[in-house]
Scaffold this active site. Structure first.
Site, PDB file in Angstrom:
ATOM      1  CG  ASP A  76     -24.563  -3.930  -9.251  1.00  0.00           C
ATOM      2  OD1 ASP A  76     -24.670  -3.565  -8.066  1.00  0.00           O
ATOM      3  OD2 ASP A  76     -24.902  -5.070  -9.632  1.00  0.00           O
TER       4      ASP A  76
ATOM      5  CE  LYS B 134     -24.796  -9.056  -2.136  1.00  0.00           C
ATOM      6  NZ  LYS B 134     -24.690 -10.509  -2.176  1.00  0.00           N
TER       7      LYS B 134
ATOM      8  CD1 TRP C  48     -23.415 -10.700  -8.393  1.00  0.00           C
ATOM      9  CD2 TRP C  48     -25.587 -10.939  -8.871  1.00  0.00           C
ATOM     10  NE1 TRP C  48     -23.949 -11.573  -7.488  1.00  0.00           N
ATOM     11  CE2 TRP C  48     -25.279 -11.746  -7.747  1.00  0.00           C
ATOM     12  CE3 TRP C  48     -26.892 -10.927  -9.362  1.00  0.00           C
ATOM     13  CZ2 TRP C  48     -26.235 -12.534  -7.105  1.00  0.00           C
ATOM     14  CZ3 TRP C  48     -27.850 -11.712  -8.725  1.00  0.00           C
ATOM     15  CH2 TRP C  48     -27.517 -12.507  -7.606  1.00  0.00           C
TER      16      TRP C  48
END
Length: 356
Positions: free
Chosen positions: A168, A192, A101
């Site tokens: 993030d 999540k 990511w």
């Protein structure tokens, strides 16, 4: 039989939240209308949005001067929105590369300016968090990814910098106590640890915006979204409402301090078994192990068929590791009950008894 859901995302949600959301889809607030068919401009939904934003501020102990947004496009869109809003024309930013990511975030940021990758753990398939790196001066911001779902690593100590700090937190937001005043921008996909896929939480310090000299497209401009209270365009009402319920659930549990203790207990139970049981080995470096995503492998791949049957028979779902790592990944987000972790540990012990 209810499955033990170890999926990395979209992931497990509290049962009471699923129940209330299901009811709201049929009849929201006794309006005899569905949540997903009412106007987002109605008082009923505006109350939902305001409550969700207020809960974020309360749970994370955010001071005045931060705005909370519920946007769309996932963390993937924030990879682009971050440099649009923070990277000055001819500016520079520093990125820490800890996995898939952050790599994608780096790729998007390079479209808008000079990006310095100051540290990377790619050399060991991202199984550790880089340390002892130097952050250059004269940069606009530093970007990091707090938790890496694929590799099972988590930052324990965040970069110290005079530049803006961006993080993030898609896979560990609301899971542990942090001083959020150290961050200038935090973003997290809901799917999540907060709600269903479809909305992205953004927390941004107001004073850092509007200083890039760029003409920012409206949908990518944080200031536009702030001015419209997260409703510049039609918000994802279902995702925001479910996230609000999850935040209420978390508050009623005792907030971040309480959930952190539960998360530590679950992670300790599982990591202890991985370290004790000779049939398994952890993937991530011990000092960087994630509380949210536990990655591990069999010491003997010949046992795979036997172990896979054991955990499938036990009603376990979503345990398969990411294709880039292989092995197994147990995602034990906030809503995961310790009883499900105990079932997994028992299954690992069953393999030990069967194989010897």
């Amino acid at each position: 039989m209810k499955k033990h859901n170890f999926s990395a995302g979209p992931s497990i949600l509290p049962q009471e939240v699923l129940k209330k959301t299901a009811e709201a889809v049929i009849n929201f607030n006794h309006l005899n209308l569905s949540l997903i068919e009412i106007s987002h401009r109605s008082k009923e939904f505006i109350d939902v949005m305001e409550n969700a934003r207020s809960l974020v501020k309360e749970l994370l102990n955010l001071p005045e001067g931060y705005s909370v947004l519920f946007l769309q496009g996932g963390a993937s869109l924030e990879f682009l929105m971050t440099p649009y809003n923070l990277l000055k024309i001819n500016g520079k930013a520093a990125y820490i590369d800890t996995g898939a990511w952050s790599t994608k975030a780096i790729k998007e940021a390079k479209l808008l300016g000079e990006i310095n990758v100051v540290a990377s753990s790619k050399d060991k398939t991202y199984n550790y968090i880089p340390k002892n790196y130097t952050i250059p001066t004269a940069i606009d911001y530093v970007h990091c990814t707090s938790n890496n779902t694929i590799y099972g690593t988590q930052i324990k100590e965040f970069p110290k910098t005079d530049a803006l700090l961006v993080c993030d937190m898609s896979s560990d937001i609301f899971s542990r106590k942090l001083d959020f005043t150290q961050f200038d921008l935090v973003y997290a996909g809901a799917q999540k640890n907060m709600g269903p896929a479809g909305t992205t939480l953004v927390i941004v310090k107001d004073e850092i915006l509007g200083k890039t000299g760029r003409n920012i497209p409206s949908m990518l401009d944080f200031q536009v979204h702030i001015s419209k209270d997260s409703m510049f365009n039609t918000p994802p009402v279902f995702a925001v409402y479910t996230s609000m319920l999850t935040l209420e659930w978390l508050k009623n549990l005792g907030g971040i301090a309480a959930i952190e203790k539960r998360n530590e207990k679950k992670a300790t139970l599982l990591y202890d078994e991985i370290d004790r049981n000779s049939h398994f080995k952890g993937f991530a470096a011990k000092e960087d192990r994630s509380l949210m995503n536990v990655t591990f492998n069999l010491t003997n791949e010949a046992d795979k068929e036997t172990f896979d049957k054991l955990w499938n028979d036990a009603g376990i779902s979503g345990l398969k590791g990411h294709r880039s790592v292989g092995g197994y990944r147990a995602s034990i987000y906030n809503a995961m009950p310790i009883e499900s972790v105990q079932v997994l540990v028992s299954t690992m012990q069953q393999l030990e008894k069967q194989i010897g």
